[in-house]
Enzyme design. Sequence first.
Site, PDB file in Angstrom:
ATOM      1  N   THR A  71       0.755  -1.247   0.139  1.00  0.00           N
ATOM      2  CA  THR A  71       0.142   0.092  -0.056  1.00  0.00           C
ATOM      3  C   THR A  71       0.912   1.229   0.018  1.00  0.00           C
ATOM      4  OG1 THR A  71      -2.018   0.929   1.083  1.00  0.00           O
ATOM      5  CG2 THR A  71      -0.209   0.061   2.548  1.00  0.00           C
ATOM      6  N   LYS A  75       3.313   1.559  -3.826  1.00  0.00           N
ATOM      7  CA  LYS A  75       2.642   0.868  -4.949  1.00  0.00           C
ATOM      8  C   LYS A  75       3.597   0.671  -6.387  1.00  0.00           C
ATOM      9  CE  LYS A  75      -2.190   0.578  -3.237  1.00  0.00           C
ATOM     10  NZ  LYS A  75      -3.450   0.646  -3.563  1.00  0.00           N
ATOM     11  N   ASN A  96      -0.485  -3.945  -5.955  1.00  0.00           N
ATOM     12  CA  ASN A  96      -0.892  -3.930  -4.622  1.00  0.00           C
ATOM     13  C   ASN A  96      -0.877  -5.259  -4.129  1.00  0.00           C
ATOM     14  OD1 ASN A  96      -2.910  -5.400  -5.908  1.00  0.00           O
ATOM     15  ND2 ASN A  96      -4.693  -4.529  -4.216  1.00  0.00           N
ATOM     16  N   ASP A 111      -6.551  -3.955  -6.930  1.00  0.00           N
ATOM     17  CA  ASP A 111      -7.453  -2.824  -6.807  1.00  0.00           C
ATOM     18  C   ASP A 111      -8.487  -2.615  -8.017  1.00  0.00           C
ATOM     19  OD1 ASP A 111      -6.300  -2.021  -4.344  1.00  0.00           O
ATOM     20  OD2 ASP A 111      -4.881  -0.722  -5.367  1.00  0.00           O
ATOM     21  N   GLY A 137      -4.975  10.915  -9.780  1.00  0.00           N
ATOM     22  CA  GLY A 137      -3.811   9.852  -9.019  1.00  0.00           C
ATOM     23  C   GLY A 137      -3.692   8.632  -9.244  1.00  0.00           C
ATOM     24  N   ARG A 160      -8.406  18.538  -9.999  1.00  0.00           N
ATOM     25  CA  ARG A 160      -8.011  19.882  -9.680  1.00  0.00           C
ATOM     26  C   ARG A 160      -6.867  20.433 -10.674  1.00  0.00           C
ATOM     27  NH1 ARG A 160      -5.746  20.317  -3.773  1.00  0.00           N
ATOM     28  NH2 ARG A 160      -4.031  19.062  -4.677  1.00  0.00           N
ATOM     29  N   THR A 161      -5.783  19.530 -10.929  1.00  0.00           N
ATOM     30  CA  THR A 161      -4.687  20.088 -11.753  1.00  0.00           C
ATOM     31  C   THR A 161      -4.853  19.335 -13.358  1.00  0.00           C
ATOM     32  OG1 THR A 161      -3.387  19.963  -9.819  1.00  0.00           O
ATOM     33  CG2 THR A 161      -2.276  20.172 -11.966  1.00  0.00           C
ATOM     34  N   LYS A 164      -2.628  16.831 -14.968  1.00  0.00           N
ATOM     35  CA  LYS A 164      -2.609  15.347 -14.629  1.00  0.00           C
ATOM     36  C   LYS A 164      -3.767  14.731 -15.125  1.00  0.00           C
ATOM     37  CE  LYS A 164      -0.398  16.023  -9.862  1.00  0.00           C
ATOM     38  NZ  LYS A 164      -1.005  15.331  -8.530  1.00  0.00           N
TER      39      LYS A 164
END
Length: 290
Positions: A71, A75, A96, A111, A137, A160-161, A164
């Site tokens: 984790t 990762k 993971n 995941d 992310g 937000r960015t 990315k």
Amino acid sequence: MSIINIVNGKTKVYGLIGYPISHTLSPIIHNSIGNLMKNNMVYLPFEVSPEGLKKAIQGAYELNIKGLNVTVPHKQKVIPFLSKVEGYAKQIGAVNTLKWSKDGYIGYNTDAEGLLISLKENNISIKDKSILIIGAGGAARATSMMIASQSPKEIVIANRTLEKAEKLAKDVSLFYNIPVKSISLDTIDKNMYFDLCFQTTSVGMTPKEDESPIKNDDFFNQIKIAVDLIYTPSETLFLKKARKAGCKTLNGFGMLFYQAARAYEIWNETVIPKEALEQLFRKIKNELEF
Ligand code: ATR
């Protein structure tokens, strides 16, 4: 006492490496699955600092630890120490789950599969649906690749960015031939409608329960189903607002549980009986109040 509850010379050791690690629920889930399957095993948390990662992997391998979960923050950083990576992990660029093999540990990413199983258990399908993903992310990466593999109508990544989101959209397009767009989080248009929205950021996680990445309450009239990958609290502010607006909602506990179940299946090269697994899921969910 039953022999399966006794640690003896044949007990297999599994575990989780992360930093920090003390809040993890994985030992409860894995040891319960081991018990269900009458498997002579224990699953333990191992706190491993970023500086100690390489030695920890080498040491675990020499100790014959047959399986490890990985984790935050390891990762991606763990990948150079593996013999190969398989399945979704290649597209996501993060693992993971590590399985011992004679050539070294093999990396997997359960995941994405865990999220897919959790959606299926809740009768949520992705095929031909318009999907909004909030965040860009690591968690958004696993979510986007899994969604893209299930033939959605379109994926929009809002972050937000913006850069990315653009990078993630481009990476998804390298693997899947589906429409993927990227937008900035504060420019979600009020005329955009989505069947499903995935909240993949850590905004709203305990102890910051009064935060949400979405500030505009009208947004929740533009989506039908809201999924938050967070499971502490069991209902984030994002999910609460979605529920109040009439959306179907799902938190991240199912994803956590089923990624563990898939890791168990990979390590033991087995399939856990579906009914028994669902029963265990409900039991743990109720006891832990998720
Ligand atoms: P993880 O691996 O858990 O996904 P991460 O890779 O650090 O964690 O990504 C965190 C995500 O949460 C990012 O999309 C981040 O947005 P930025 O790319 O703009 O940093 C998003 N995030 C974090 N704090 C946020 C906030 N207060 N509002 C909106 N998005 C936020």
